[in-house]
Write a protein that holds these residues in place. Sequence first.
Motif, PDB file in Angstrom:
ATOM      1  N   THR A  98      34.456  -5.321  45.312  1.00  0.00           N
ATOM      2  CA  THR A  98      33.239  -4.782  45.946  1.00  0.00           C
ATOM      3  C   THR A  98      32.165  -4.475  44.908  1.00  0.00           C
ATOM      4  OG1 THR A  98      34.573  -3.817  47.726  1.00  0.00           O
ATOM      5  CG2 THR A  98      32.356  -2.946  47.427  1.00  0.00           C
ATOM      6  N   PHE A 150      42.032 -12.716  48.424  1.00  0.00           N
ATOM      7  CA  PHE A 150      42.567 -11.354  48.380  1.00  0.00           C
ATOM      8  C   PHE A 150      43.181 -10.978  49.728  1.00  0.00           C
ATOM      9  CE2 PHE A 150      41.933  -6.780  49.091  1.00  0.00           C
ATOM     10  CZ  PHE A 150      42.663  -6.260  48.031  1.00  0.00           C
ATOM     11  N   ASP A 151      42.490 -11.273  50.808  1.00  0.00           N
ATOM     12  CA  ASP A 151      43.007 -10.955  52.146  1.00  0.00           C
ATOM     13  C   ASP A 151      44.321 -11.679  52.418  1.00  0.00           C
ATOM     14  OD1 ASP A 151      40.849  -9.321  52.591  1.00  0.00           O
ATOM     15  OD2 ASP A 151      39.724 -10.788  53.788  1.00  0.00           O
ATOM     16  N   ALA A 172      37.314 -13.119  48.152  1.00  0.00           N
ATOM     17  CA  ALA A 172      37.677 -12.155  49.194  1.00  0.00           C
ATOM     18  C   ALA A 172      38.735 -12.742  50.136  1.00  0.00           C
ATOM     19  CB  ALA A 172      36.432 -11.740  49.978  1.00  0.00           C
ATOM     20  N   LEU A 178      46.238  -2.451  45.165  1.00  0.00           N
ATOM     21  CA  LEU A 178      45.355  -3.251  46.022  1.00  0.00           C
ATOM     22  C   LEU A 178      44.014  -2.560  46.249  1.00  0.00           C
ATOM     23  CD1 LEU A 178      47.916  -4.569  48.675  1.00  0.00           C
ATOM     24  CD2 LEU A 178      46.850  -5.851  46.796  1.00  0.00           C
ATOM     25  N   LEU A 179      44.037  -1.251  46.376  1.00  0.00           N
ATOM     26  CA  LEU A 179      42.778  -0.519  46.538  1.00  0.00           C
ATOM     27  C   LEU A 179      41.908  -0.672  45.295  1.00  0.00           C
ATOM     28  CD1 LEU A 179      43.988   2.775  48.288  1.00  0.00           C
ATOM     29  CD2 LEU A 179      42.558   0.962  49.272  1.00  0.00           C
ATOM     30  N   VAL A 186      47.070  -9.966  50.495  1.00  0.00           N
ATOM     31  CA  VAL A 186      47.429  -8.693  51.131  1.00  0.00           C
ATOM     32  C   VAL A 186      48.333  -8.936  52.340  1.00  0.00           C
ATOM     33  CG1 VAL A 186      46.521  -6.731  52.445  1.00  0.00           C
ATOM     34  CG2 VAL A 186      45.409  -7.436  50.313  1.00  0.00           C
ATOM     35  N   GLU A 189      41.945  -3.236  43.243  1.00  0.00           N
ATOM     36  CA  GLU A 189      41.429  -4.611  43.248  1.00  0.00           C
ATOM     37  C   GLU A 189      40.271  -4.759  44.243  1.00  0.00           C
ATOM     38  OE1 GLU A 189      44.225  -7.809  43.446  1.00  0.00           O
ATOM     39  OE2 GLU A 189      45.810  -6.623  42.522  1.00  0.00           O
ATOM     40  N   GLU A 190      40.425  -4.143  45.393  1.00  0.00           N
ATOM     41  CA  GLU A 190      39.369  -4.231  46.406  1.00  0.00           C
ATOM     42  C   GLU A 190      38.080  -3.574  45.905  1.00  0.00           C
ATOM     43  OE1 GLU A 190      38.909  -3.425  51.186  1.00  0.00           O
ATOM     44  OE2 GLU A 190      40.099  -2.031  49.988  1.00  0.00           O
ATOM     45  N   LYS A 191      38.224  -2.429  45.240  1.00  0.00           N
ATOM     46  CA  LYS A 191      37.046  -1.742  44.703  1.00  0.00           C
ATOM     47  C   LYS A 191      36.371  -2.585  43.622  1.00  0.00           C
ATOM     48  CE  LYS A 191      35.521   2.626  42.689  1.00  0.00           C
ATOM     49  NZ  LYS A 191      34.689   1.972  41.676  1.00  0.00           N
TER      50      LYS A 191
END
Length: 223
Positions: A104, A122-123, A119, A96-97, A126, A99-101
């Motif tokens: 961003t 994604f939230d 976004a 997940l980190l 999560v 994917e978040e990066k």
Amino acid sequence: MAGIYPRRCALTLALLGLSAGAAPAQDLAQDLAPGAPGALPATGFPTGTAVLQAPILTLNDEQLFDDSAWGARAEAEIEAAAAGLAAENRRIEAQLLAEEKSLTDRRASMDPAAFRAEADAFDERVTGIRRAQDLKARAVSRLREAERRAFFSAAVPVLSDVMRKHGAVAILDARVIFLADSQIDVTAEVVALADQRLGPGAAPEISDTVDAPEDGAAAPAAD
């Protein structure tokens, strides 16, 4: 009988400390030796194996479960499940980190509306993953209590037999008794008998176990 009577008289005199006609120590030992004529039978002396008879017995249920083969098996399986879940959580977190990066890093080149939609999705994912992993963690926590309930349910006949053996009418929790003779504690005895009859037992079935499908598992990270 005529040959036995003098020996018994000599033994009586020796025990009373009388010197007249008393046999020497070595002769006395021979008279008492197993199989010697006139010797006392081996069962004539206390053996120290009498079963304690007490109306009340005590038991440490935590120690009983932990020291039993059932408890050892359960604890090993629970630790393995907890370790597996922790490893799974670390893997999902790393994914997940990443994917978040990625999201961003792409933000500057994306349309704001498209970025917001991605976004939000994604939230939401999560949140679903966190909920699924929390259910698994609670299932692991319930395993220990489920194992204890299954063990003590299976151990009822064992406890009943121990009560009858000692002529008891009750077994009390040793941890809530202020003072008691240690002789009435039957924890070790019940452990040995439970191991003999129940062995390691089998894991009880509960819902939402750690083996349940990963409905909220993270999808592969986008390239």
